[in-house]
Design a protein around this motif. Structure first.
Motif, PDB file in Angstrom:
ATOM      1  N   ASP A   1       0.818  -1.219   0.000  1.00 46.88           N
ATOM      2  CA  ASP A   1       0.000   0.000   0.000  1.00 46.88           C
ATOM      3  C   ASP A   1       0.850   1.267   0.000  1.00 46.88           C
ATOM      4  OD1 ASP A   1      -2.327  -1.464   0.028  1.00 46.88           O
ATOM      5  OD2 ASP A   1      -2.528  -1.410   2.214  1.00 46.88           O
ATOM      6  N   ASP A   2       2.043   1.169   0.574  1.00 45.38           N
ATOM      7  CA  ASP A   2       2.915   2.338   0.717  1.00 45.38           C
ATOM      8  C   ASP A   2       4.348   1.851   0.850  1.00 45.38           C
ATOM      9  OD1 ASP A   2       4.356   4.585   1.415  1.00 45.38           O
ATOM     10  OD2 ASP A   2       2.962   5.249   2.964  1.00 45.38           O
ATOM     11  N   ALA A   3       5.168   2.159  -0.119  1.00 44.06           N
ATOM     12  CA  ALA A   3       6.542   1.645  -0.124  1.00 44.06           C
ATOM     13  C   ALA A   3       7.379   2.190   1.026  1.00 44.06           C
ATOM     14  CB  ALA A   3       7.215   1.978  -1.454  1.00 44.06           C
ATOM     15  N   ASP A   4       6.966   3.310   1.600  1.00 53.10           N
ATOM     16  CA  ASP A   4       7.748   3.926   2.682  1.00 53.10           C
ATOM     17  C   ASP A   4       7.106   3.602   4.031  1.00 53.10           C
ATOM     18  OD1 ASP A   4       9.693   5.419   3.973  1.00 53.10           O
ATOM     19  OD2 ASP A   4       8.539   7.274   3.817  1.00 53.10           O
ATOM     20  N   VAL A   5       7.297   2.364   4.495  1.00 52.64           N
ATOM     21  CA  VAL A   5       6.721   1.902   5.762  1.00 52.64           C
ATOM     22  C   VAL A   5       7.839   1.655   6.759  1.00 52.64           C
ATOM     23  CG1 VAL A   5       5.516  -0.005   6.900  1.00 52.64           C
ATOM     24  CG2 VAL A   5       4.657   0.886   4.737  1.00 52.64           C
ATOM     25  N   ALA A   6       7.680   2.193   7.960  1.00 53.04           N
ATOM     26  CA  ALA A   6       8.620   1.926   9.046  1.00 53.04           C
ATOM     27  C   ALA A   6       7.939   1.011  10.058  1.00 53.04           C
ATOM     28  CB  ALA A   6       9.051   3.223   9.716  1.00 53.04           C
ATOM     29  N   VAL A   7       8.585  -0.096  10.365  1.00 51.57           N
ATOM     30  CA  VAL A   7       8.057  -1.053  11.335  1.00 51.57           C
ATOM     31  C   VAL A   7       8.622  -0.712  12.707  1.00 51.57           C
ATOM     32  CG1 VAL A   7       7.975  -3.469  12.008  1.00 51.57           C
ATOM     33  CG2 VAL A   7       7.756  -2.831   9.600  1.00 51.57           C
ATOM     34  N   ASP A   8       7.744  -0.399  13.639  1.00 53.98           N
ATOM     35  CA  ASP A   8       8.129  -0.010  14.998  1.00 53.98           C
ATOM     36  C   ASP A   8       8.410  -1.271  15.816  1.00 53.98           C
ATOM     37  OD1 ASP A   8       8.404   1.048  17.516  1.00 53.98           O
ATOM     38  OD2 ASP A   8       6.476   2.083  17.547  1.00 53.98           O
ATOM     39  N   VAL A   9       9.675  -1.445  16.234  1.00 53.94           N
ATOM     40  CA  VAL A   9      10.052  -2.618  17.026  1.00 53.94           C
ATOM     41  C   VAL A   9      10.452  -2.218  18.442  1.00 53.94           C
ATOM     42  CG1 VAL A   9      10.679  -4.030  15.039  1.00 53.94           C
ATOM     43  CG2 VAL A   9      12.426  -2.607  16.125  1.00 53.94           C
ATOM     44  N   THR A  10       9.850  -1.149  18.928  1.00 54.45           N
ATOM     45  CA  THR A  10      10.082  -0.688  20.295  1.00 54.45           C
ATOM     46  C   THR A  10       9.733  -1.781  21.307  1.00 54.45           C
ATOM     47  OG1 THR A  10       9.612   1.598  19.693  1.00 54.45           O
ATOM     48  CG2 THR A  10       9.282   1.008  21.994  1.00 54.45           C
TER      49      THR A  10
END
Length: 234
Positions: A29-38
């Motif tokens: 859906d969006d190539a610029d995705v950041a996965v939050d692994v906090t």
């Protein structure tokens, strides 16, 4: 009822394939995705989830500089960024909490059974009393393992094809389930696994549904699962 339980009796199984599918859908859906692994990937394992994210073309982010340093030192193949508001908003979706495929399944072996008479109180303060003669199952997951005390007397855990009420207060090391059936009909202790949350399609409450039932947030629920609960990644 004080019993020693082996670490292997408590398990959080992390489905990396489910995490991969969720991340892949977000990236499509969006190539610029950041996965939050906090917070060690909200209890799912930051390093493993981070590697899956990078393989699927997403970026990896945390909320703390020290977390970033630990992950880069552990060998992630890309810079780890600091999570922005959008990454935080998407966090429930890379972990399958109310969207996509469920990633974490939290279970424990039933270690013992106990028959109680009608009117007999259970756990601290006797906040629950047996309405009829019944059987209780001893499950070695307590608030030290991340089982929210808000689940006392209201949470339901899947066991032998049914959702069973948590009877009494959740203790540090365990909780009790009301089975409502004769002790003689129960399989031997150690042969059954109680499912706190898992895959909704199998009848279990999902982590999202479990969180709603006890008045908590889904990310809080998975993040709370403690280190005594053995992680198994598959």
């Amino acid at each position: 009822m004080a019993l020693e339980s082996p670490v292997s009796s408590r398990e959080a199984r992390i489905d990396l394939g489910a995490a991969r599918r969720n991340i892949r859908a977000l990236v499509s859906d969006d190539a610029d995705v950041a996965v939050d692994v906090t917070g060690d990937g909200y209890g799912h394992g930051a390093l493993r989830i981070g590697r899956v994210a990078l393989e699927e073309g997403a970026r990896v982010a945390v909320r703390d500089v020290r977390e970033r340093e630990r992950l880069t030192a552990a060998g992630l193949d890309s810079d780890v960024g600091i999570a922005d508001d959008r990454a935080r908003e998407l966090a429930s979706r890379v972990y399958g909490l109310g969207w996509g495929d469920a990633v974490m399944r939290c279970t424990a072996q039933v270690l013992a059974y106990k028959t109680v008479a009608a009117g007999e109180g259970v756990s601290y303060g006797y906040t629950w009393r047996a309405p009829v003669d019944t059987t209780l199952a001893f499950v070695p997951l307590g608030y030290a393992d991340g089982i929210h005390r808000g689940a006392s007397n209201v949470g339901r855990v899947w066991l032998e094809g049914r959702a069973r009420l948590i009877a009494g207060r959740v203790a540090m090391d365990a909780h009790m389930l009301d089975l409502g059936e004769p002790l003689e009909s129960r399989p031997p202790a150690g042969t059954l696994r109680a499912v706190v949350f898992g895959e909704a399609g199998h009848g279990h409450a999902s982590a999202h549904e479990w969180a709603e039932s006890i008045g908590a947030s889904p990310l809080e629920v998975t993040s709370r699962i403690g280190t005594r609960v053995q992680r198994v990644w598959s």
